[in-house]
Design a protein around this motif. Structure first.
Motif, short mmCIF file in Angstrom:
data_model
loop_
_atom_site.label_atom_id
_atom_site.label_comp_id
_atom_site.label_asym_id
_atom_site.label_seq_id
_atom_site.Cartn_x
_atom_site.Cartn_y
_atom_site.Cartn_z
N GLU A 155 0.83 -1.20 0.00
CA GLU A 155 0.00 0.00 0.00
C GLU A 155 0.87 1.25 0.00
O GLU A 155 0.59 2.22 -0.74
CB GLU A 155 -0.92 -0.01 1.22
N ARG A 156 1.92 1.25 0.80
CA ARG A 156 2.77 2.44 0.83
C ARG A 156 3.52 2.61 -0.49
O ARG A 156 3.70 3.74 -0.96
CB ARG A 156 3.77 2.36 1.99
N LEU A 157 3.95 1.51 -1.09
CA LEU A 157 4.65 1.60 -2.37
C LEU A 157 3.74 2.20 -3.44
O LEU A 157 4.14 3.11 -4.20
CB LEU A 157 5.14 0.22 -2.80
N LEU A 158 2.50 1.73 -3.52
CA LEU A 158 1.57 2.25 -4.53
C LEU A 158 1.21 3.70 -4.27
O LEU A 158 1.05 4.50 -5.21
CB LEU A 158 0.31 1.37 -4.57
N ASP A 159 1.07 4.08 -3.00
CA ASP A 159 0.70 5.46 -2.66
C ASP A 159 1.85 6.43 -2.91
O ASP A 159 1.62 7.56 -3.37
CB ASP A 159 0.28 5.54 -1.19
N ASN A 160 3.08 6.02 -2.62
CA ASN A 160 4.22 6.93 -2.69
C ASN A 160 4.87 7.01 -4.06
O ASN A 160 5.55 7.99 -4.36
CB ASN A 160 5.29 6.51 -1.67
N PHE A 161 4.65 6.00 -4.88
CA PHE A 161 5.32 5.96 -6.18
C PHE A 161 4.30 5.62 -7.28
O PHE A 161 4.17 4.45 -7.67
CB PHE A 161 6.48 4.95 -6.16
N PRO A 162 3.60 6.62 -7.76
CA PRO A 162 2.53 6.37 -8.74
C PRO A 162 3.03 5.88 -10.10
O PRO A 162 2.22 5.39 -10.90
CB PRO A 162 1.85 7.74 -8.85
N ASP A 163 4.31 6.02 -10.38
CA ASP A 163 4.82 5.59 -11.68
C ASP A 163 5.15 4.10 -11.73
O ASP A 163 5.44 3.57 -12.82
CB ASP A 163 6.09 6.38 -12.04
N VAL A 164 5.13 3.41 -10.61
CA VAL A 164 5.46 1.99 -10.58
C VAL A 164 4.37 1.18 -11.28
O VAL A 164 3.19 1.33 -11.00
CB VAL A 164 5.62 1.51 -9.11
N ARG A 165 4.78 0.35 -12.22
CA ARG A 165 3.85 -0.47 -12.99
C ARG A 165 3.83 -1.94 -12.53
O ARG A 165 2.84 -2.62 -12.71
CB ARG A 165 4.21 -0.41 -14.49
N HIS A 166 4.94 -2.43 -11.99
CA HIS A 166 5.02 -3.78 -11.45
C HIS A 166 5.60 -3.71 -10.04
O HIS A 166 6.50 -2.92 -9.78
CB HIS A 166 5.92 -4.69 -12.30
N VAL A 167 5.07 -4.56 -9.15
CA VAL A 167 5.56 -4.66 -7.76
C VAL A 167 6.13 -6.06 -7.56
O VAL A 167 5.45 -7.07 -7.80
CB VAL A 167 4.45 -4.38 -6.75
N PHE A 168 7.36 -6.10 -7.11
CA PHE A 168 8.08 -7.36 -6.93
C PHE A 168 8.24 -7.62 -5.43
O PHE A 168 8.84 -6.81 -4.73
CB PHE A 168 9.46 -7.28 -7.60
N LEU A 169 7.71 -8.74 -4.94
CA LEU A 169 7.82 -9.10 -3.53
C LEU A 169 9.06 -9.96 -3.32
O LEU A 169 9.25 -10.97 -4.00
CB LEU A 169 6.58 -9.86 -3.07
N ALA A 170 9.90 -9.56 -2.37
CA ALA A 170 11.13 -10.30 -2.06
C ALA A 170 11.36 -10.25 -0.56
O ALA A 170 10.67 -9.55 0.18
CB ALA A 170 12.32 -9.70 -2.81
#
Length: 564
Positions: A80-95
């Protein structure tokens, strides 16, 4: 800035820092979730290291426990924080903090750019799952799990049994198709936002919070609900052993990791200096640009899992001592056991050693001493000739001898006067070749100078022991190659019978057997057997010497002497 990372960290903070800085240096924002069990001072020191790094931020913390909803909640906080803070991100990689990129991030970005609408997440139905180890499949979605599997295993198992007994089942929410898969995924922004902003998320989260190991099913199931295009595999290389625990990669696994062509691998040993220095260097030469294919190295891990689960045939150790019936072979190599031959023939042991070319021991299970070949007192593997040490574990004494001398076929003598505990093992072992002349013990008895009462007592003892051994050889489950003759049967055609044994052991040869060691004098044996019978000892294992005329016995003796 098209790719962002979520890092779940609970230990090895120096390595997690290296990986996070590597991603940030390649223009990839990173949101780190630090386990709530980590001490506040440790967390503060770790967070302070990233001051002045705008692409590395931290999410709200929660205490994480394996197999519980807390792991999904931690992922939600960071995503949630990644999507809210970085609107240009198109893919999210969980590691995780123990993950390590195997290929330059630029290659991963290019790969995702060619799949802009694709979600990379292993997601299969419970009927297709083949990797669960001692775990629940469909029932993880229909039962309740209020107790920790790790911390309160007895309560966990008891509650599962009670639910099964009374038929208690949970209702799966509408629109949810249960799927399972690896925890490590790479989702598109569209799919991840749909999952996190779903109008029925409270009800869905409430349901999955009581599913067993929800981190393997929450995103895997909901991706099927919202994704437009799923490739059901992970971009992260993760392998598991026979107990379901992840394989740890060390420095010497570098060629294997490169061959997989995966973008990220877990779980990396924190002290694998060479792996970190090699794979975090974007200047290293890239050998190829292939699609991820962990199947290239599956054979290696399958073999490792089999080796760990089954061990090596005939090798026993403190680290792996299987329960009876679960051995991967009782012994490691073929061996021969001769019973009665040394009592029928003079100097049979050296003759047999010349014929077989291997090592021929005496009676390894003699009650007074272990008779190693050549009179040795200590054999390979530091095996002592002490009968007390041998009899502590008689089966492992033999398996250790065979393992320590593998490459050289072993032969030894065994008779009714030896330690009987090894008999059932010999019968069950498919590597054993048993050649037995039953009743051969009467040959040295009838020429002995003992008192007749002592002879009768000894004959009764030996016959009783041999009958028990023969019963073992006739029972079900015998896997050894057994050649069995009575003494009367053997002396009629000794050459043919010995030829059959040698052909089996060494393979048929062009030359037939033409020499035998000298046979002991058995001309007076029928009279001796009659004397035993009249004395109350009925010879049951010797064979029918009563119907064999004395002249035939003498002919057998002469034939043995002529072929010498």
């Amino acid at each position: 800035m098209t790719l962002g990372f979520v890092l779940l960290v609970h230990t090895a903070f120096d390595r997690a820092e290296q990986v996070a800085r590597y991603f940030a240096a390649n223009d990839c924002p990173v949101i780190i979730h630090v386990d709530g069990k980590v001490k506040p001072r440790t967390f503060k020191d770790f967070r302070d290291r990233f001051q002045g790094e705008p692409l590395v931020r931290f999410s709200r913390r929660t205490r994480v426990e394996w197999g519980t909803w807390s792991l999904v909640r931690a992922t939600q906080f960071a995503a949630e924080r990644l999507l809210d803070n970085f609107p240009d991100v198109r893919h999210v990689f969980l590691a995780s903090g123990s993950c390590l990129p195997l290929r330059p991030v630029a290659q991963l970005k290019d790969y995702l750019a060619t799949h802009p609408e694709t979600d990379f997440i292993e997601s299969v139905t419970t009927h297709q799952v083949t990797w669960t180890v001692d775990g629940l499949e469909t029932e993880r979605f229909t039962l309740r799990f209020p107790f920790s599997w790790r911390k309160n295993r007895r309560a966990f198992d008891t509650y599962v049994r009670l639910q099964r007994r009374f038929g208690l089942r949970r209702r799966i929410p509408d629109g949810i198709s249960p799927h399972l898969g690896s925890q490590w995924w790479c989702l598109t922004r569209r799919t991840l936002e749909s999952i996190l902003n779903a109008p029925d998320r409270p009800a869905v989260d409430s349901y999955f919070s009581k599913v067993w190991i929800p981190d393997e099913s929450y995103f895997q199931s909901l991706s099927r609900r919202y994704s437009a295009d799923i490739e059901s595999h992970s971009l992260t290389l993760s392998k598991f052993d026979v107990q379901g625990k992840p394989h740890v990669f060390y420095d010497d696994h570098q060629p294997l990791l490169e061959r997989s062509d995966c973008f990220v691998a877990r779980k990396i040993w924190p002290h694998a200096e060479r792996l970190y220095s090699t794979f975090l260097d974007d200047e290293r030469p890239i050998k190829r640009h292939a699609d991820p294919n962990p199947g290239k190295i599956d054979r290696v891990f399958s073999k490792a899992n089999e080796r760990r689960g089954r061990g090596r045939p005939g090798l026993y150790s403190q680290a792996r001592f299987p329960a009876p019936g679960f051995e991967n072979g009782l012994s490691c190599a073929r061996y021969n056991v001769f019973s009665g031959f040394e009592q029928v023939f003079h100097q049979f042991e050296p003759w047999l050693a010349r014929r077989l070319g291997g090592r021929v021991h005496g009676h390894l299970y003699h009650p007074d001493q272990v008779e190693f070949a050549g009179g040795e007192t200590v054999m390979n593997g530091c095996l002592s000739d002490s009968p007390a040490l041998r009899d502590y574990r008689p089966e492992q004494f033999l398996t250790n001898l065979l393992w320590s001398t593998r490459g050289e076929r072993q032969s030894f003598f065994y008779g009714p006067g030896d330690t009987p505990q090894i008999g059932s093992f010999l019968a069950r072992d498919p590597n054993a070749t048993l050649a037995i002349i039953s009743g051969a013990w009467v040959v040295p008895l009838h020429t002995s100078n003992m008192d007749f009462d002592e002879i009768k007592a000894e004959a009764a003892r030996l016959q009783r022991a041999e009958i028990m051994f023969l019963r073992t050889l006739r029972a079900t489950g015998v896997a050894a190659r057994v050649h069995l003759w009575t003494l009367a049967e053997f002396v009629e055609q000794p050459i043919e019978k010995l030829q059959n044994i040698l052909d089996e052991i060494t393979g048929p040869g062009p030359r037939r057997l033409t020499d035998l060691p000298q046979m002991r004098d058995i001309s007076g044996l029928p009279d001796f057997l009659l004397q035993l019978r009249n004395g109350g000892i009925k010879p049951q294992v010797v064979g029918d010497f009563g119907s064999m005329p004395t002249r035939i016995n003498r002919a057998a003796q002469e034939r043995s002497q002529n072929v010498r």
